[in-house]
Design an enzyme around this catalytic site. Structure first.
Site, PDB file in Angstrom:
ATOM      1  N   ASP A 169       0.777  -1.237   0.000  1.00 33.99           N
ATOM      2  CA  ASP A 169       0.000   0.000   0.000  1.00 33.99           C
ATOM      3  C   ASP A 169       0.808   1.286   0.000  1.00 33.99           C
ATOM      4  O   ASP A 169       0.580   2.161  -0.818  1.00 33.99           O
ATOM      5  CB  ASP A 169      -0.957   0.001   1.198  1.00 33.99           C
ATOM      6  CG  ASP A 169      -1.966  -1.132   1.126  1.00 33.99           C
ATOM      7  OD1 ASP A 169      -1.776  -2.054   0.310  1.00 33.99           O
ATOM      8  OD2 ASP A 169      -2.943  -1.090   1.877  1.00 33.99           O
ATOM      9  N   GLU A 402       1.071  -9.189  11.033  1.00 37.14           N
ATOM     10  CA  GLU A 402       1.009  -8.763   9.634  1.00 37.14           C
ATOM     11  C   GLU A 402       2.415  -8.575   9.063  1.00 37.14           C
ATOM     12  O   GLU A 402       2.686  -8.941   7.923  1.00 37.14           O
ATOM     13  CB  GLU A 402       0.212  -7.453   9.555  1.00 37.14           C
ATOM     14  CG  GLU A 402      -0.158  -7.012   8.165  1.00 37.14           C
ATOM     15  CD  GLU A 402      -1.051  -5.764   8.194  1.00 37.14           C
ATOM     16  OE1 GLU A 402      -1.488  -5.359   7.110  1.00 37.14           O
ATOM     17  OE2 GLU A 402      -1.307  -5.204   9.285  1.00 37.14           O
TER      18      GLU A 402
END
Length: 439
Positions: A169, A402
């Site tokens: 991202d 993550e």
């Protein structure tokens, strides 16, 4: 086999399983994400193959009529997740899915890779063939969309039109392209992600405003690709996206072959994409692949871990692979024997490197999984084992996060993260004969 780690990974996946699909994480990512589901299915293949099939089947219920596979499928109420279906407003396009609602962008196409993985490790090949026969037309339509709508020069390279489409991202890759998007006035949104995880780890509010401005442009263009191409300030031929498309086309050819269909069109497209990646995205000076900015008509001279992922698809020559491995095994990333976890997501010597900020330095298990497979493919066993050690050791020591600090090892971002658990399972089940020395 580390039975304790297997049980812990399965517990994470069970916790995030909704009965129809697996959430990436319960608090931060409560819906179904596209490339997450493919990675998750890869892990399920070894222990819960029917759930793996359901994972992909559920994702494809959101596929658009033109073949676009959206990056989020909203099964049920969106709750407080932002941006939700009302922000995307995709039903202005007649091809869009309305039930279930979806986003209006895509993510890397690793789905045929996952489908072929399910077949390879299936205990019941008859059932696996039934599933492949069901999924093949949807996978073909997905790839057809990409080559038809996202390859304007017929090079074999497709573009992404939003940082979220890359899966990475807020990677430093996007700083210069995003700077073309002006932000006027106050930021008209309230972010939920910063209430769930440490705001210092996340993209800035200015970056987020630019992300949303791109979404506004897509809505204005009614998600019509020809209009978006004309107006979008962010059009990138991305190394990771195209590498996964190349391998996915090869795996779709294998699927076609076992189903008695013609594999040649898929093989031809994969070959064209591999050639184009080598011709246009290879950085000879630095021994790494780099993205190409179609708006600026120039390469993006930023070195990230995705620049090594073409190893996964067998794209580099043996000499290119040798140079890439030398680059990996350097102070820029992680040298064998150094006190670091392989592989940081961004060049440690570059400006703006961060050990904990989203995609600007931390170790990601999915990128490590791709690199591990790629290094094995080229016989680079020593560094492959270094990467594999990190895949197993980081979750075992610090939990299923993550992403991870490449020096301290501690986890950041969402905890109880599904693809981390799934890919640990895959590595443990497919490499039983290997031993993992302590870090």
């Amino acid at each position: 086999m580390d039975e304790t780690l297997i049980k812990a990974a399965l517990a994470v996946l069970d916790e995030n399983w909704t009965g129809r699909f697996t959430r990436p994480s319960a608090r931060l990512y409560p819906h179904q994400w596209s490339w997450d589901s493919a990675f998750i299915a890869i892990g399920y293949a070894h222990v819960l193959p029917r759930r793996a099939e359901q994972e992909l089947r559920s994702l494809f219920t959101g596929q658009w009529r033109n073949g676009l596979l959206p990056h989020i499928v909203f099964h049920g109420p969106s709750g407080n997740y932002f941006p939700g279906p009302e922000v995307w407003a995709v039903t202005c396009n007649p091809n869009a899915s309305s039930h279930p609602p979806t986003s209006g962008i895509v993510q890397p196409p690793n789905h045929a890779i996952a489908a072929w993985h399910l077949y390879q490790y299936a205990r019941d090949r008859t059932q696996a063939l039934v599933f492949l026969n069901e999924l093949y037309p949807r996978l073909k339509a997905w790839h057809d969309y990409l080559y038809r709508e996202r390859d304007p020069f017929h090079e074999g390279l497709v573009y992404i039109r939003h940082p979220w489409e890359s899966g990475m991202d807020n990677a430093p890759l996007w700083d210069q392209p995003l700077s073309r998007i002006a932000i006027d006035g106050p930021l008209p949104f309230q972010r939920v992600d910063k209430q769930v995880v440490n705001p210092a780890d996340r993209p800035t509010d200015t970056d987020y405003a630019r992300y949303l401005q791109l979404v506004s442009l897509f809505r204005t263009c009614r998600y019509e690709e020809s209009r978006i191409q004309e107006r979008c300030p962010f059009l990138i031929q991305d190394v990771l996206f195209n590498t996964l498309l190349c391998q996915a086309e090869r795996d779709l050819a294998k699927i076609a072959r076992v189903l008695g269909r013609d594999p040649e069109p898929h093989e031809a497209r994969a070959a064209q994409t591999a050639r184009a990646i080598n011709q246009k995205l290879w950085d000879e000076a630095h021994g790494i692949y780099v993205d190409y900015d179609l708006v600026a008509e120039s390469p993006i001279d930023v070195h990230v871990v995705a620049g090594f992922v073409p190893l996964f698809a067998g794209i580099p020559s043996s000499e290119q692979a040798r140079r890439m491995c030398a680059n990996l095994n350097s102070r820029s990333f992680c040298r064998l024997g150094d006190r670091c976890y392989a592989v940081p997501s961004y060049d440690k010597q570059a400006p703006g490197f961060s050990r904990r900020r989203y995609w600007r330095g931390p170790v990601w298990i999915n990128m490590n999984w791709l690199l591990y497979r790629g290094l094995q493919r080229y016989g680079e066993q020593k560094y492959a084992m270094w990467v594999r050690n990190a895949i197993i050791d980081l979750p075992r020591r610090y939990g299923f996060y993550e992403y991870y600090d490449p020096e301290a090892g501690c986890g950041h971002g969402a905890d109880r993260f599904s693809w981390t658990a799934a890919l640990v399972l895959d590595v443990l089940y497919t490499c039983r004969s290997e031993t993992v020395p302590p870090s």
